[in-house]
Write a protein that holds these residues in place. Sequence first.
Motif, PDB file in Angstrom:
ATOM      1  N   SER A 522      67.890  33.754  47.080  1.00  0.00           N
ATOM      2  CA  SER A 522      68.430  32.447  47.468  1.00  0.00           C
ATOM      3  C   SER A 522      67.501  31.293  47.124  1.00  0.00           C
ATOM      4  CB  SER A 522      68.728  32.434  48.976  1.00  0.00           C
ATOM      5  OG  SER A 522      69.720  33.379  49.306  1.00  0.00           O
ATOM      6  N   VAL A 523      66.324  31.589  46.567  1.00  0.00           N
ATOM      7  CA  VAL A 523      65.351  30.545  46.267  1.00  0.00           C
ATOM      8  C   VAL A 523      65.659  29.940  44.898  1.00  0.00           C
ATOM      9  CG1 VAL A 523      62.924  30.003  45.922  1.00  0.00           C
ATOM     10  CG2 VAL A 523      63.595  31.698  47.637  1.00  0.00           C
ATOM     11  N   PRO A 524      65.855  28.619  44.800  1.00  0.00           N
ATOM     12  CA  PRO A 524      66.107  27.999  43.493  1.00  0.00           C
ATOM     13  C   PRO A 524      64.942  28.200  42.532  1.00  0.00           C
ATOM     14  CG  PRO A 524      66.606  26.487  45.301  1.00  0.00           C
ATOM     15  CD  PRO A 524      65.884  27.644  45.899  1.00  0.00           C
ATOM     16  N   ALA A 525      65.243  28.242  41.252  1.00  0.00           N
ATOM     17  CA  ALA A 525      64.183  28.350  40.250  1.00  0.00           C
ATOM     18  C   ALA A 525      63.327  27.090  40.211  1.00  0.00           C
ATOM     19  CB  ALA A 525      64.788  28.599  38.872  1.00  0.00           C
ATOM     20  N   ALA A 526      63.875  25.960  40.630  1.00  0.00           N
ATOM     21  CA  ALA A 526      63.118  24.707  40.633  1.00  0.00           C
ATOM     22  C   ALA A 526      63.775  23.735  41.597  1.00  0.00           C
ATOM     23  CB  ALA A 526      63.066  24.097  39.233  1.00  0.00           C
ATOM     24  N   VAL A 527      62.970  22.827  42.127  1.00  0.00           N
ATOM     25  CA  VAL A 527      63.473  21.684  42.874  1.00  0.00           C
ATOM     26  C   VAL A 527      63.214  20.448  42.016  1.00  0.00           C
ATOM     27  CG1 VAL A 527      63.260  20.270  44.937  1.00  0.00           C
ATOM     28  CG2 VAL A 527      63.043  22.752  45.120  1.00  0.00           C
ATOM     29  N   VAL A 528      64.275  19.755  41.645  1.00  0.00           N
ATOM     30  CA  VAL A 528      64.187  18.590  40.772  1.00  0.00           C
ATOM     31  C   VAL A 528      64.342  17.336  41.625  1.00  0.00           C
ATOM     32  CG1 VAL A 528      65.113  17.449  38.730  1.00  0.00           C
ATOM     33  CG2 VAL A 528      65.216  19.947  38.929  1.00  0.00           C
ATOM     34  N   LEU A 529      63.365  16.435  41.540  1.00  0.00           N
ATOM     35  CA  LEU A 529      63.434  15.176  42.289  1.00  0.00           C
ATOM     36  C   LEU A 529      64.108  14.099  41.445  1.00  0.00           C
ATOM     37  CD1 LEU A 529      59.948  14.988  44.061  1.00  0.00           C
ATOM     38  CD2 LEU A 529      62.109  15.939  44.898  1.00  0.00           C
TER      39      LEU A 529
END
Length: 977
Positions: A522-529
């Motif tokens: 469930s963890v995203p590959a990245a968090v994009v701001l």
Amino acid sequence: MHTDTTAALQEELLRRARAAARTPNSPTTSGPCADGPAPLSRAQRRLWLTEQLGPGGGAQYNVPFATRLRGPLDMDALGTALTDLVRRHEILRTRYDRRDGEPYQEPLPAPAPVAVRLVDADGDGRELLDAEAGRPFDLAAGTVPRALVLRHGPQDHTVLLTFHHISVDGPSLDTVAEELAGLYSAARDGIPYREPQPPQYADFARRECAQTDGLAEGLDHRARRLSGAAPLRLPRSADADSRRAATHTTPLDDHVLPALRALGTQHRATLFTVTLAAAFAALHRLTGETDLVIGCAGTHREGRAMRGLVGLCVNTLPVRVDLSGDPAFAVLVERVREALLDAQRHRDVPFDLILERLGAGARDTDGTALVRVTSDVLREPTALRLPGLRAEAVEVGLADAKFDLSFGVVDTGRPEALVRHRRSVLGGTAGQELGRSFAALLDAVAADPGIRLSRLPGRLAQQDGDVHPAEALLRAHPEVAEAVVPYPAVQPLLAYAVLRRTDGPSPARLRAGLRARLAPESVPAAVVLLDAMPRTPRGTVDAARLPGAPAAAVTEPFAAVPGPDADAFTPQGTADAAPLPGTAAAPPPNGPRAAAVTEAFTAVLGHAPGPDDDFFALGGQSLTAVQLAEQLRAALGLPLNGLDILQARTPRAVAALLETRATEQAAARSSVRPRRTRAAGTVLVTGGTGGVGSFVLRELAARGRPVLALARPESAHLVAGDGVDVVEGDLSDLAGLRAAVASADAVIHAACTFTRPEVDVAAMEAMTGAWCRGPFVFVSSVDAYGHPAEAQVAEGAASGEPLSPYGRAKLDCERLLLGAAGSDGRGGASAVRSPLVWGPHARLRDQLRWGATGILYQAAANGRPIVLPGPGTHGHDWYGAPWVHAAALARAVTACLDDPVHGVANAVSGHVAWPELAAQLVELLGSNSRVLFGEEVHPDLDHHWRYRADRLADALRPRPGEDLRSVLASMTGAAEA
């Protein structure tokens, strides 16, 4: 069965494990400690590593020891006694460093004398005690205990001694209290203290290190017992990144503890064992899990040779219990007793060796170790009982929690149930509910030990939602304004977030928080701001226009907002993320940095890894993470720390992280001109990329002064230009600081970490040591005044307690500077104390919106009522703040190059009352907020001092556009409207 013999053995094992050595014993004489450095004990090693893995060691391992003393206190005798105590016990004057990658401890010369700070205090002085207890130690500089005495009256004092946990444990405080009483009596009466020399902790550490090979059998047994156990996944609150502690106590009826003791007697168990069983039951009710591990403290203090020893002699014992089958609580007590006895029989096996043996399975995806929950029984705290004085122990709490969750029973005249947790685990309401349910659980099992676990109080409701769990967690984060996780439209899974403020958490920090709370899938590959979410005409999020969305060709990447703990981040620049679709992919695994990563993994871990092999599965642990990061940092010249290794974990992810940081570094360096020959009269400026420093650089350019600007590599292009040369570095690079200062003809030190005051002090110490010529100007803060007794504050007036850690660091820096001025060819020194700095700059705008004045700004921006303290509240006729325009401050600072003040000067453009500031913000923001007055004073608004600014008055004289309304209009955007 030999029931009596077995029960006696069990009771003795438990007694030894919980022994606190509260009965005073005269220490026995030990042989002399071997000369030179000694290894760290296993317990010390764990604490030392917390400061090496990355930022944020802080003060969570400080040990405050406070006593209220009533009667005639002899301050000279107390100072002499403390000095003699530190002289007797080397561990209290020991520094910690590293050689060839291995940590060691080394005693420092005995200080003469140990300083005892005396402060007059109103009331109980709680703020002063908390502030002092929260000041961090620098382990590399030594751990001499700090002493603060609050004087409440002529014969009424509170004595606070603050130690670092690496030097003491609970039983050590008993020895400290006993010896201080004897030393105090001897100093007061003028007679020698005749007790023999105590054993030294370095000898214990050497013995423990030599005995490691004899632990193999116990280590094998404990590893088998804990095989397959995994770190518990606890609920998480919206305060996702906070280590701050919350403590909830609930009184227990007088019959509860006697009933629990009686239950323990029936099952050959102590109160501690029954309490531990209750903690397991409460944790089961909280999580629904049946295979649980809770940690408790074991001790190495056995035999006469350990009596009188001051030092850290504890070991974390992981206790694993099976709660399946819905057992009765009495049955659970039996299971817990057996599990605890098993752990106690092998209590000499260090916890970190167990973790190393268990490997990756004993750590969560963020590197967190197996034990997240602890349990204990708390008894009457130790007090410093000096002859001729009445003593009362004073509890001084620390802001940070050492574990995610702790259960306890307070076994004193006022019995209580206690729950302590990190705010990231439970919110305030959930924490209070857990505290009440734990007390109810204790009451229930005291009344009916046969009650089954399913009937016990406590089960917090689990949150369900119709959005992706990562999106729900991001939305709940207090610093995230908006978040979306398109699912399953985007593969790999990506998260997008808009922050509430520009200095909010970095993408890496947000993703690390998600990794700690979610299953790996469930963890995203990245968090994009993003600056803002792309919208459809109907106002909904347009998923097709999100960066990386397969349906959209992204022509311009969204700008990301760097956090305070991050480098510059772009959508493809998160710390441990896979490359985003639609962006440039990271180099293949056989790239030059990937080869360096593989080589470093091989050198540190002893065998070549595959690109996706897990660091922990390869045998890595905390110290090797530090060593691996240092090797790569030295080989590649890129920023990396041990925490990066623990979070990235695989060679492929580490290489991707390094490629990202190399790209950022190259982009910054491409904008910087080659360094020229240093011009005569060059001024070194620190903090040039900040709000104050940028105005200082403009003022120096207007005066034609050549400048050497200190900047991090990724920020160098922001300050490079005509007349400005750049030297790469920051305040933590002490060698680089010294070199830069030594090459300059003048210094303006305008940088500040804002997060770790000890970094500021260490930097100033390095700079003043290298300062050899010309003037030195330090941009300090009015926080250095603390809480003066008078509302009208003259320049250089004495500071008043309490001082915040930030203010105290500024004061310490000033003392270092002014003490070095005018000697060995150095010029004059100026400590320019500034208040709130306002001006048209992004960093300064954020200070208006989110700093001390943020409560007013946010209320006005959102149309909420603005509640202010009225005149006369708490006896003060005025509440407001001093402020200075950044351009005026820059003029004042640069004026000190030609005309040093040789001391302290204030830089103040004016003082604004809170009603005036609120009215201006309401008007400029077009708000309909009402201004109300009350008797309560919000901590951010509790400021009632006015500061004189005579020495720099000419430079501070306002120029057109520097009045209050103009600068507020420029910062709120009203000037452009």
